[in-house]
Design a protein around this motif. Structure first.
Motif, PDB file in Angstrom:
ATOM      1  N   LEU A   1      16.780  30.915  21.442  1.00 33.96           N
ATOM      2  CA  LEU A   1      17.211  32.313  21.558  1.00 33.96           C
ATOM      3  C   LEU A   1      18.428  32.576  20.673  1.00 33.96           C
ATOM      4  O   LEU A   1      18.522  33.628  20.029  1.00 33.96           O
ATOM      5  CB  LEU A   1      17.534  32.646  23.019  1.00 33.96           C
ATOM      6  CG  LEU A   1      16.345  32.740  23.979  1.00 33.96           C
ATOM      7  CD1 LEU A   1      16.835  32.892  25.421  1.00 33.96           C
ATOM      8  CD2 LEU A   1      15.426  33.900  23.622  1.00 33.96           C
ATOM      9  N   GLU A   2      19.357  31.632  20.631  1.00 30.14           N
ATOM     10  CA  GLU A   2      20.554  31.801  19.794  1.00 30.14           C
ATOM     11  C   GLU A   2      20.201  31.821  18.318  1.00 30.14           C
ATOM     12  O   GLU A   2      20.686  32.672  17.556  1.00 30.14           O
ATOM     13  CB  GLU A   2      21.557  30.678  20.091  1.00 30.14           C
ATOM     14  CG  GLU A   2      22.290  30.848  21.404  1.00 30.14           C
ATOM     15  CD  GLU A   2      23.275  29.745  21.682  1.00 30.14           C
ATOM     16  OE1 GLU A   2      24.160  29.945  22.538  1.00 30.14           O
ATOM     17  OE2 GLU A   2      23.168  28.667  21.063  1.00 30.14           O
TER      18      GLU A   2
ATOM     19  N   ILE B   1      23.506  28.718   6.088  1.00 29.52           N
ATOM     20  CA  ILE B   1      23.589  27.464   6.853  1.00 29.52           C
ATOM     21  C   ILE B   1      22.257  26.716   6.809  1.00 29.52           C
ATOM     22  O   ILE B   1      22.224  25.490   6.676  1.00 29.52           O
ATOM     23  CB  ILE B   1      24.024  27.760   8.302  1.00 29.52           C
ATOM     24  CG1 ILE B   1      25.489  28.218   8.301  1.00 29.52           C
ATOM     25  CG2 ILE B   1      23.857  26.532   9.195  1.00 29.52           C
ATOM     26  CD1 ILE B   1      26.000  28.671   9.632  1.00 29.52           C
ATOM     27  N   LYS B   2      21.155  27.465   6.878  1.00 34.29           N
ATOM     28  CA  LYS B   2      19.837  26.828   6.783  1.00 34.29           C
ATOM     29  C   LYS B   2      19.697  26.097   5.449  1.00 34.29           C
ATOM     30  O   LYS B   2      19.191  24.974   5.380  1.00 34.29           O
ATOM     31  CB  LYS B   2      18.742  27.885   6.921  1.00 34.29           C
ATOM     32  CG  LYS B   2      17.332  27.302   6.938  1.00 34.29           C
ATOM     33  CD  LYS B   2      16.289  28.396   7.126  1.00 34.29           C
ATOM     34  CE  LYS B   2      14.881  27.788   7.144  1.00 34.29           C
ATOM     35  NZ  LYS B   2      13.846  28.843   7.308  1.00 34.29           N
TER      36      LYS B   2
ATOM     37  N   PHE C   1      21.315  25.987  14.130  1.00 36.08           N
ATOM     38  CA  PHE C   1      22.120  26.695  13.132  1.00 36.08           C
ATOM     39  C   PHE C   1      23.250  27.507  13.759  1.00 36.08           C
ATOM     40  O   PHE C   1      24.366  27.531  13.245  1.00 36.08           O
ATOM     41  CB  PHE C   1      21.232  27.620  12.289  1.00 36.08           C
ATOM     42  CG  PHE C   1      20.134  26.893  11.553  1.00 36.08           C
ATOM     43  CD1 PHE C   1      20.302  25.580  11.148  1.00 36.08           C
ATOM     44  CD2 PHE C   1      18.929  27.518  11.271  1.00 36.08           C
ATOM     45  CE1 PHE C   1      19.293  24.898  10.480  1.00 36.08           C
ATOM     46  CE2 PHE C   1      17.921  26.856  10.599  1.00 36.08           C
ATOM     47  CZ  PHE C   1      18.097  25.535  10.208  1.00 36.08           C
ATOM     48  N   TYR C   2      22.969  28.192  14.877  1.00 34.81           N
ATOM     49  CA  TYR C   2      24.001  29.027  15.493  1.00 34.81           C
ATOM     50  C   TYR C   2      25.150  28.162  16.001  1.00 34.81           C
ATOM     51  O   TYR C   2      26.314  28.537  15.907  1.00 34.81           O
ATOM     52  CB  TYR C   2      23.412  29.853  16.635  1.00 34.81           C
ATOM     53  CG  TYR C   2      24.408  30.802  17.258  1.00 34.81           C
ATOM     54  CD1 TYR C   2      24.868  31.909  16.557  1.00 34.81           C
ATOM     55  CD2 TYR C   2      24.897  30.595  18.548  1.00 34.81           C
ATOM     56  CE1 TYR C   2      25.794  32.775  17.113  1.00 34.81           C
ATOM     57  CE2 TYR C   2      25.812  31.458  19.115  1.00 34.81           C
ATOM     58  CZ  TYR C   2      26.259  32.550  18.397  1.00 34.81           C
ATOM     59  OH  TYR C   2      27.170  33.411  18.943  1.00 34.81           O
ATOM     60  N   SER C   3      24.822  27.000  16.510  1.00 32.75           N
ATOM     61  CA  SER C   3      25.842  26.077  17.004  1.00 32.75           C
ATOM     62  C   SER C   3      26.746  25.616  15.859  1.00 32.75           C
ATOM     63  O   SER C   3      27.961  25.520  16.010  1.00 32.75           O
ATOM     64  CB  SER C   3      25.185  24.872  17.672  1.00 32.75           C
ATOM     65  OG  SER C   3      26.130  23.914  18.042  1.00 32.75           O
TER      66      SER C   3
ATOM     67  N   MET D   1      31.968  26.177  12.971  1.00 35.16           N
ATOM     68  CA  MET D   1      32.692  26.501  11.740  1.00 35.16           C
ATOM     69  C   MET D   1      33.706  27.618  11.990  1.00 35.16           C
ATOM     70  O   MET D   1      34.829  27.583  11.475  1.00 35.16           O
ATOM     71  CB  MET D   1      31.702  26.913  10.649  1.00 35.16           C
ATOM     72  CG  MET D   1      30.866  25.762  10.114  1.00 35.16           C
ATOM     73  SD  MET D   1      29.466  26.305   9.097  1.00 35.16           S
ATOM     74  CE  MET D   1      30.308  27.077   7.712  1.00 35.16           C
ATOM     75  N   ILE D   2      33.317  28.621  12.780  1.00 37.24           N
ATOM     76  CA  ILE D   2      34.182  29.766  13.035  1.00 37.24           C
ATOM     77  C   ILE D   2      35.312  29.409  13.995  1.00 37.24           C
ATOM     78  O   ILE D   2      36.488  29.638  13.714  1.00 37.24           O
ATOM     79  CB  ILE D   2      33.365  30.946  13.604  1.00 37.24           C
ATOM     80  CG1 ILE D   2      32.387  31.479  12.536  1.00 37.24           C
ATOM     81  CG2 ILE D   2      34.282  32.068  14.077  1.00 37.24           C
ATOM     82  CD1 ILE D   2      33.038  32.017  11.288  1.00 37.24           C
ATOM     83  N   THR D   3      34.962  28.831  15.148  1.00 38.54           N
ATOM     84  CA  THR D   3      35.976  28.577  16.181  1.00 38.54           C
ATOM     85  C   THR D   3      36.978  27.509  15.770  1.00 38.54           C
ATOM     86  O   THR D   3      38.144  27.562  16.159  1.00 38.54           O
ATOM     87  CB  THR D   3      35.319  28.154  17.508  1.00 38.54           C
ATOM     88  OG1 THR D   3      34.488  27.001  17.279  1.00 38.54           O
ATOM     89  CG2 THR D   3      34.470  29.274  18.071  1.00 38.54           C
ATOM     90  N   GLN D   4      36.533  26.530  14.956  1.00 39.28           N
ATOM     91  CA  GLN D   4      37.441  25.452  14.541  1.00 39.28           C
ATOM     92  C   GLN D   4      37.898  25.603  13.098  1.00 39.28           C
ATOM     93  O   GLN D   4      38.555  24.717  12.553  1.00 39.28           O
ATOM     94  CB  GLN D   4      36.767  24.094  14.748  1.00 39.28           C
ATOM     95  CG  GLN D   4      36.425  23.814  16.199  1.00 39.28           C
ATOM     96  CD  GLN D   4      35.849  22.425  16.406  1.00 39.28           C
ATOM     97  OE1 GLN D   4      36.065  21.514  15.614  1.00 39.28           O
ATOM     98  NE2 GLN D   4      35.100  22.247  17.474  1.00 39.28           N
ATOM     99  N   ASN D   5      37.521  26.732  12.468  1.00 35.54           N
ATOM    100  CA  ASN D   5      37.940  27.032  11.091  1.00 35.54           C
ATOM    101  C   ASN D   5      37.577  25.886  10.145  1.00 35.54           C
ATOM    102  O   ASN D   5      38.405  25.368   9.391  1.00 35.54           O
ATOM    103  CB  ASN D   5      39.452  27.305  11.051  1.00 35.54           C
ATOM    104  CG  ASN D   5      39.863  27.999   9.768  1.00 35.54           C
ATOM    105  OD1 ASN D   5      39.103  28.794   9.217  1.00 35.54           O
ATOM    106  ND2 ASN D   5      41.048  27.699   9.290  1.00 35.54           N
ATOM    107  N   LEU D   6      36.300  25.472  10.190  1.00 40.56           N
ATOM    108  CA  LEU D   6      35.828  24.349   9.384  1.00 40.56           C
ATOM    109  C   LEU D   6      34.898  24.817   8.271  1.00 40.56           C
ATOM    110  O   LEU D   6      34.215  25.833   8.404  1.00 40.56           O
ATOM    111  CB  LEU D   6      35.061  23.347  10.261  1.00 40.56           C
ATOM    112  CG  LEU D   6      35.804  22.687  11.420  1.00 40.56           C
ATOM    113  CD1 LEU D   6      34.832  21.883  12.264  1.00 40.56           C
ATOM    114  CD2 LEU D   6      36.918  21.791  10.899  1.00 40.56           C
TER     115      LEU D   6
END
Length: 717
Positions: A183-184, A199-200, A241-243, A248-253
């Motif tokens: 779903l994500e 990302i894919k 992919f969403y994970s 990447m966003i939350t940990q600024n990676l």
């Protein structure tokens, strides 16, 4: 299209005593009432209830659930009635179909109210019979699989956002992780198609190499388990992919810095084997302590059980591994559905029902809320345990990631509030700005117009907005300082060549020079001189007609060094001010470690070399090639070589005692050279792997306590 025979075969495989007649009659009835209807894909409408029922069969649900899945749309989309369904298929099937149907049959004045009421109905139905939400999740999953046939991109995004906000979260809370992931990912594909495609593409780019890596790691794990006499299955899977995007966003990676693109799973027969396998893995590869989670001893609220560990694997990379039994794996795949009885007429076990008491609590919490916005906000508080919800002094609810601080809250309110934040009150009491906020806190930000953000805030803020705004402010301030420094450097260089800086910058020729360097304005050019990316002599040379001197030729290497010596984001633990991708190396003469005051020097062909500020060799270098550097956040496993000198009296067991003391303090010996002098003393030079200056000081302090040691010191240069 799925055939009814496939569904029946699956049912009989899981439960030979299943009421197949009920499923047959539901299929025939659904086919008759949906006859002539087609979906946007052009397929007969019957394909949808068949696909939904196939998903339910894969989840090992009972015949009543499968029959209800075949009939879930008939009351809403055909002439069928609940009374008729009850007469033909019994009260259980009718009750579930009614629960699913009520989710969309809502009479309200606005789309917003309809959405809120629809979610309310779904939650009420969840508490009444969990099978209602399982069918609704299967229904939404198939709708997402066929969402591409919608013509409206706006509609696709709306449906996907609702799926991400509500349905994926419910799947997670029910422990149905495979459904949550799908779903994500499908929602992500429509909400942010460009990010999804990027990302894919990145995941697919090195897939062949990564698959070889997966096979190698799996082979090593299997070999160790076989040697220990443990029978197991080892699997490797790609993170969805969403994970990856969320990480990447939350940990600024950057993508290259996400270490667990591939995760491994070991499935065993017994719980004791899980812990035995964990011990084998930790003996094989060094574990990262903070990444270990024992969800067997302490299961998640949705009954998920597994051991999670992250180790430094065979290639020096982090490897995430999950260890569980076959029963735990079944629960991990199906969540609450794994506990649904296959026998007709049986209810959920009492202990299982208690595990999902949060559903009933959810109902009670929302019972008296009428405002749609307030209702949806309160639902999200319950459905998203990884978020915290805090209040402004005026009573407005604000959502933040778990672990967020008052500074994150301040930037959420407004950028200027964040920039001017000098303090915070939580529930009426002053707290440090790095304090973590909890759901229900009332947060008041204290500001001062003359205050400015602190670079130290970057070490504890959690939200992307706060981090980006702080960095933006720092960059602006650095640019202003760099313009001032760059102007001063240029004025000095222009005077040396008998040019008037103020006249030159106003000339038409300067416009051409700015364009030649690839900048849009004079400030950009001068700032880059201040940053150290361009030397003043390079600017002067653009105005000189004579051939460049040897000094100027040498100076022009600066530009080549900065622009040619590039690589992927370096894992050096050091940031070069104003430059993100220059090669960084450490001076072997002084061997700096985190905590040491440091300075950088531009070196020909080697990028930036980092020295300690008091390094004798560094003090002899050209000060015009000096550039500002600083330590950034390092990961716990990063170490740096340091040489220490130990002077002692010779005795039996001396080296053994020294090595034991070093090891006890968590330092690794990289090299050792020891010499015995004529006066029966020993000089030993150890090269140690050290994390930072605090770590080094602990090692030196303990070594001084060893018997017969007269001097322990760090070798300065």
């Amino acid at each position: 299209m799925v055939r009814i025979s496939d569904i029946i075969d699956k049912m009989l495989e899981n439960n030979p005593d299943a009421d197949i007649d009920l499923i047959d009659r539901a299929y025939i009835y659904s086919a008759r009432v949906h006859d002539g209807q087609v979906r946007l894909s052009g397929e007969p409408y019957l394909s949808h209830p068949l696909e939904v029922s196939a998903i339910l069969a894969d989840m090992n649900l009972d015949a009543v659930s499968i029959a209800a899945g075949l009939l879930h749309d008939v009351v809403e989309d055909t002439h069928a009635t609940i009374t008729e369904i009850s007469d033909i298929f019994g009260p259980d099937v009718a009750h579930i179909v009614s629960g699913v149907t009520k989710l969309t049959k809502v009479e309200t004045h606005s789309a917003h109210q309809r959405h809120a009421e629809s979610i309310r109905k779904m939650i009420l139905a969840m508490a009444d019979d969990i099978r209602v939400i399982l069918i609704k999740l299967a229904d939404r999953l198939h709708n997402m699989r066929t969402l591409g046939f919608h013509k409206s991109d706006k509609k696709k995004r709306e449906i996907s956002q609702e799926t991400l906000d509500i349905y994926a979260s419910i799947a997670s809370r029910l422990g149905i992780y495979w459904m949550k992931r799908e779903l994500e990912d499908s929602s992500f594909m429509y909400i942010m198609p460009e990010e999804y495609a990027r990302i894919k593409g990145l995941v697919s780019k090195d897939k062949e190499e990564r698959e070889h890596y997966v096979e190698t790691v799996m082979g090593m794990i299997k070999k160790e388990m076989k040697a220990a006499g443990i029978k197991c299955e080892v699997l490797g899977r790609y993170k969805h992919f969403y994970s990856i995007y969320q990480k990447m966003i939350t940990q600024n990676l950057e993508f290259e810095d996400v270490y667990d693109i591939v995760a491994f799973r070991i499935i065993l027969d017994t719980k004791s084997q899980c812990y035995e396998a964990l011990g084998i893995l930790h003996a094989l590869w060094k574990p990262i302590d903070v990444k270990f989670k024992d969800y067997i001893g302490r299961p998640k609220p949705n009954m998920y059980q597994s051991l999670h560990t992250t180790v430094i694997g065979p290639y020096g990379e982090r490897v995430e591994i999950q260890i569980r039994t076959w029963e735990m794996d079944r629960v991990a795949k199906s969540g609450i559905a794994a506990h649904w009885s296959y026998k007709e007429g049986k209810k959920l076990d009492k202990s299982i029902s208690e595990k999902f008491a949060w559903i009933q609590n959810l109902i009670e919490n929302q019972a008296n809320i009428e405002n749609p916005d307030e209702f949806l906000e309160s639902v999200r508080i319950d459905l998203f345990p990884d978020e915290v919800y805090v209040f402004t002094p005026q009573g407005q609810v604000k959502s933040l990631v778990k672990g967020a601080t008052p500074v994150d809250f301040a930037y959420l309110i407004h950028t200027e509030v964040g920039n001017q934040c000098i303090g915070a009150k939580v529930n009426g009491r002053m707290v440090p700005l790095r304090s973590e906020l909890n759901t229900g806190d009332i947060v008041e930000i204290i500001t001062n117009k003359n205050h400015q953000p602190s670079k130290d805030w970057l070490s504890f803020v959690k939200t992307v907005k706060a981090r980006s705004r702080i960095r933006q402010w720092i960059k602006t301030q650095e640019k202003e300082r760099s313009i001032s420094l760059g102007r001063e450097m240029c004025e000095k260089a222009f005077r040396k060549y008998k040019l008037n800086y103020n006249d030159v910058v106003k000339s038409d020729e300067m416009e051409a020079v700015i364009a030649d360097f690839g900048f849009k304005s004079l400030d950009d050019l001068i700032a880059n001189v201040g940053y150290g990316k361009i030397t003043p002599l390079q600017v002067v040379r653009k105005f000189m007609r004579k051939p460049p001197t040897e000094e100027e030729k040498d100076d022009s290497l600066f530009d080549k060094i900065i622009h040619r010596v590039r690589k992927k984001k370096a894992r050096t633990g050091v940031t070069v001010k104003g430059i993100d991708d220059v090669l960084v190396r450490f001076g072997k003469c002084c061997q700096p470690v985190p905590g040491d005051p440091i300075i950088g020097y531009i070196t020909q062909g080697r990028g930036v070399t980092v020295h300690r500020v008091n390094c004798v060799n560094a003090l002899q270098l050209n000060p015009e090639r000096q550039i500002e550097v600083e330590w950034n956040d390092t990961t716990p496993e990063e170490t740096y070589p340091v040489k220490i000198h130990i002077h002692s009296f010779d005795r039996v067991g001396l080296l053994a005692d020294l090595a034991s003391n070093i090891s006890k303090n968590g330092a690794n010996i990289l090299n050792v050279h020891s010499e015995i002098r004529d006066n029966n003393t020993v000089d030993s030079i150890f090269t140690l792997a050290i994390k930072d200056t605090n770590h080094l000081n602990r090692v030196l302090s303990d070594l001084k306590k060893v018997k017969q040691i007269s001097k322990v010191e760090r070798i300065e240069s």
